[in-house]
Design an enzyme around this catalytic site. Sequence first.
Site, mmCIF file in Angstrom:
data_model
loop_
_atom_site.group_PDB
_atom_site.id
_atom_site.type_symbol
_atom_site.label_atom_id
_atom_site.label_comp_id
_atom_site.label_asym_id
_atom_site.label_seq_id
_atom_site.Cartn_x
_atom_site.Cartn_y
_atom_site.Cartn_z
ATOM 1 N N ASP A 142 0.831 -1.208 0.000
ATOM 2 C CA ASP A 142 0.000 0.000 0.000
ATOM 3 C C ASP A 142 0.864 1.256 0.000
ATOM 4 O O ASP A 142 2.070 1.195 0.233
ATOM 5 C CB ASP A 142 -0.922 0.017 1.229
ATOM 6 C CG ASP A 142 -0.142 0.047 2.537
ATOM 7 O OD1 ASP A 142 0.830 -0.719 2.664
ATOM 8 O OD2 ASP A 142 -0.492 0.853 3.428
ATOM 9 N N GLU A 209 0.220 -1.411 5.507
ATOM 10 C CA GLU A 209 1.208 -1.056 6.535
ATOM 11 C C GLU A 209 0.979 0.348 7.048
ATOM 12 O O GLU A 209 1.187 0.641 8.229
ATOM 13 C CB GLU A 209 2.624 -1.156 5.944
ATOM 14 C CG GLU A 209 3.748 -0.887 6.951
ATOM 15 C CD GLU A 209 4.183 0.581 7.059
ATOM 16 O OE1 GLU A 209 4.927 0.897 7.995
ATOM 17 O OE2 GLU A 209 3.767 1.392 6.216
#
Length: 549
Positions: A142, A209
């Site tokens: 991400d 994350e």
Amino acid sequence: MIIRKRLVINLLMIAVLLAACSAPAAQGNPASTAIGTEQAINAAENSPAPEMDSASTPMNDVPLKDALGNLEPQDVFQNFYDITQVPRPSGSMDKIREFLVNFGNGLGLETIADDAGNVLIRKPAAPGFENRQGVVLQAHMDMVDEMDEGKDFDFDTDPIQAFVNGDYIVADGTTLGADDGIGVAMIMAVLQSDSLQTGPLEGLFTVDEETTMSGANGLKPDFLQGRIFFNLDSETEGIFTIGSAGGEHVNSNSTYPQTTAPTDMLAYAVKVQGLQGGHSGVNINQVLGHATRLLVRLLKGAEEPFGLRLSSLSGGTASNAIPRDATAVVFLPAEQADGFTAYVKDYEATIQVELTETEPDLNVQLEAVDPPAQVLEIEFQNTLIDALYGTPQGVERMSDAVPGLVETSTNLGITAIQDGQMQLVCYPRSSVDSELQDMEQVITSIWALAGYPAEITGWYAAWTPNPDSPILGLMQSTYLELFGVEPSVSAVHAGLECGAIGGIYPGMDMISIGPTLENVHSPSERLSIPSVDKLMQLLTTVLQHIPDK
Ligand SMILES: [Zn+2]
């Protein structure tokens, strides 16, 4: 001098925090060079005019796609370009997951998507290297979705517009996503390579994350086979990260008793403001002012002498931010107004002297306000001020293993006492799990004395630094051999995925590395091109020298 030293260490910590991703390269790329400004301009001249609003993009910027032929390692930058074309803001992981699953399957490698949404790609050992210890290479898929004000961009559907600018790759008004797209790209290059002589490798790509760490936290204990772990999410080439803090939220939510506000008293708002604030992990060692604590100290000194009554108190907006301002609404007998005003002025001068180096803009304001209808019941008020004043704040202990590293700290991030509802949130952190538990008990003990309930949420494990780690030793000697200088070793007083993963895989030998990124999580994010080449040289060399089982 002490202040200067602290600042240097802090900048190092920030740099490390900002740059946590790296990955292995497919080939050695011994003679590769990064594109220079001259090459960039040439590339611009040789390629068709890009279709873009030239107002917001400097003309000497070359679209990444057109510069790929000049960037080394080519496979890494090709992968990175491909990733920029896949929308992947945190929380929207479907497209990038599909991209990575297709990538692994396309290579004919075992590819698994787990229940948490992570993707694992296993690459068998090269012939003759079957006895080598297994290595896991990990990056998060991400990215943070920040953009310039006024920018017309949809992170869920639009590809990132990346450009080469001198020795850097930049985006056009958005985050670039090199955090951690470059880590993903480097791992892909290692998996693609048919020339690397390595033992068994696993490429692990985690989800989200930047927000919940749900990917790292959701790993199953039997998912990974390797016991050497490279996290490629660090942000400064030449610095190896070997530890991170664990943390949790200590919350107290309750109602409290109020009484009707006295009609013969005057109402004032007292504000402590102008503080720098900052990240409660990364900036906690700067001994900055804490607005709520400074305000509570003011109230503690004013309660008895002036007969002060408290109506509301608020400070801080986020658990992980050091409060920059705090406000109390208080009542005072009219005859005490002048004395209280003088007291506030004196107090302001006192704390301005105490914090003259770190908080040059600190000030305390006092202004008359419309009187609220209620005040805190007096016994509750007395206890509250004592409880908040006694709640620990700031650095508790420095690390013995890593000089300059804060080992244990806490931050009273949110204080909200108004209209009969009380909310307190402390965020203790430690790189030693037992010390985190100790800090938690100190906070909850004080609150228990005051009668406040406490609830623990969001716990995550520490990654305790191990200066004797075998993989660290191999990385250090390889770095020195390749580049002729000693790398730095550091740890961060903030959470990294390694902490969560190490908690699930005790005994995993872990290290976090990455090329140099700047201004991550902002539209000014940029990736140093030469640092990618250095990192890939290091990674591919180390991967080919992993010891046998
Ligand atoms: Zn990252």
